[in-house]
Design an enzyme around this catalytic site. Structure first.
Site, PDB file in Angstrom:
ATOM      1  N   GLU A 151      -4.586   3.424   6.335  1.00 53.77           N
ATOM      2  CA  GLU A 151      -4.397   3.175   4.901  1.00 53.77           C
ATOM      3  C   GLU A 151      -5.016   4.314   4.102  1.00 53.77           C
ATOM      4  O   GLU A 151      -4.530   4.682   3.042  1.00 53.77           O
ATOM      5  CB  GLU A 151      -5.036   1.843   4.496  1.00 53.77           C
ATOM      6  CG  GLU A 151      -4.910   1.532   3.015  1.00 53.77           C
ATOM      7  CD  GLU A 151      -5.411   0.153   2.657  1.00 53.77           C
ATOM      8  OE1 GLU A 151      -6.022   0.007   1.578  1.00 53.77           O
ATOM      9  OE2 GLU A 151      -5.195  -0.792   3.444  1.00 53.77           O
ATOM     10  N   ARG A 210       0.813  -1.222   0.000  1.00 60.33           N
ATOM     11  CA  ARG A 210       0.000   0.000   0.000  1.00 60.33           C
ATOM     12  C   ARG A 210       0.848   1.274   0.000  1.00 60.33           C
ATOM     13  O   ARG A 210       0.454   2.283   0.594  1.00 60.33           O
ATOM     14  CB  ARG A 210      -0.967  -0.001   1.187  1.00 60.33           C
ATOM     15  CG  ARG A 210      -1.927  -1.190   1.200  1.00 60.33           C
ATOM     16  CD  ARG A 210      -2.803  -1.242  -0.036  1.00 60.33           C
ATOM     17  NE  ARG A 210      -3.665  -2.402  -0.018  1.00 60.33           N
ATOM     18  CZ  ARG A 210      -3.392  -3.579  -0.631  1.00 60.33           C
ATOM     19  NH1 ARG A 210      -2.281  -3.696  -1.347  1.00 60.33           N
ATOM     20  NH2 ARG A 210      -4.221  -4.583  -0.569  1.00 60.33           N
ATOM     21  N   SER A 244     -10.875   0.105   3.036  1.00 61.47           N
ATOM     22  CA  SER A 244     -10.114  -0.306   4.216  1.00 61.47           C
ATOM     23  C   SER A 244      -9.484   0.912   4.881  1.00 61.47           C
ATOM     24  O   SER A 244      -8.756   1.666   4.239  1.00 61.47           O
ATOM     25  CB  SER A 244      -9.027  -1.305   3.821  1.00 61.47           C
ATOM     26  OG  SER A 244      -9.597  -2.498   3.327  1.00 61.47           O
TER      27      SER A 244
END
Length: 305
Positions: free
Chosen positions: A292, A169, A217
């Protein structure tokens, strides 16, 4: 505004364009449809001292209620083209192409390997920048190279995937970098087979992830340890936080790593809930979850108290 001209909008919607649909406006919004436009945006930023925020489809973005005091840069239709090369099973996609659209176009063209993208409601450019992924794959596993414009230098170049430092990520790209195109590898496959796999992913997401106003998320999964790994959602769930509400924001009852906002909700409530989740999980497990979602316009990232 003197530099950007009529193509720019002042006090333009930003938070409302994200998938969480909370947060305030951008001081300026500008749509680029080519290198001259990108250079113009860079010139405007340099002259004004304003920060540039490259906005994809807003699926991993949380904007503060006060908004973003800078230039929100959007990529227009010039960056929405998709081209297939059946000879080497690759696809070249503009940065503004939506990942679910790309996945379905690949299926129709008989190109497999990108089915996972149907479950990520972001753009190709955003996916490269954050190495988006899901369902056992990610951008790093299929990206060959990307066309990237350096706003400070006013130049563009093709960068091999090995030069982008793609990690979980994240990537080595900085705020000055704008991904404009990406070339991805796949594999030849019957369209019906790829379409069936996409349908399975869509079905799974509907059963296990919430709809409504959310940013996907919220926290990254913690690093792998000697005893294995437990997802962020599992840590939140095991701490008993599923359904926890603060104001207009609630931990999803369907997936604990999602925060769903009420219509008319506020980013402040989302941030407060994020901070409370982090505090309780850290207190219970010793693990400090890292966001995130990209947070814009806030003074600081929420930390456990």
């Amino acid at each position: 505004m003197a530099v950007l001209g009529d193509a720019a909008r002042v006090d333009a919607p930003l938070g409302a364009l994200t998938t969480s649909r909370v947060g305030g406006p951008a001081a300026v919004a500008y749509v680029a449809n080519g290198m001259p436009d990108l250079q113009r945006a860079a010139e405007a930023a340099a002259a004004s001292g304003l920060e540039i925020l490259v906005v994809g489809r807003g699926s991993n973005l949380l904007v503060a209620d006060r908004g973003f005091e800078g230039i929100a840069l959007f990529l227009g239709d010039a960056y929405a083209k998709v081209e297939f090369d059946s000879a080497d099973a690759t696809v070249t996609a503009g940065a503004s192409v939506a990942l679910p659209v790309l996945a379905r176009q690949c299926a129709a063209a008989g190109l497999g390997g990108l089915e996972w993208a149907v479950g990520v409601p972001g753009s190709v450019g955003g996916a490269v920048r954050m190495n988006a992924g899901g369902h056992g794959s990610d951008m790093a596993s299929c990206l060959i190279d990307a066309d990237i414009v350096d706003l400070e230098a006013g130049t563009g170049a093709v960068h091999d995937v090995s030069a982008l430092n793609l990690k979980y990520r994240s990537s080595g790209l900085q705020n000055r970098h704008v991904v404009v195109r990406a070339r991805l590898s796949g594999r030849q496959a019957p369209p019906s087979t790829v379409t069936d796999q996409i349908a399975d992913i869509v079905r799974w997401r509907r059963e296990h992830q919430p709809g409504g106003q959310n940013s996907g998320s919220v926290f990254m999964n913690p690093p792998l340890t000697s005893t294995g790994t437990v997802s962020a959602g599992a840590h939140i769930d095991q701490t008993g936080l599923r359904g926890l509400r603060m104001g207009t924001a609630e931990v999803s009852r369907l997936h604990a790593n999602f925060i769903v906002s009420d219509p008319g909700g506020t980013a402040a409530d989302v941030v407060a809930l994020m901070a409370e989740i982090r505090r309780r999980v850290a207190e219970s497990t010793g693990i400090v979850l890292q966001p995130e979602v990209r947070m814009v316009g806030f003074e600081a990232t929420p930390t456990p108290s």
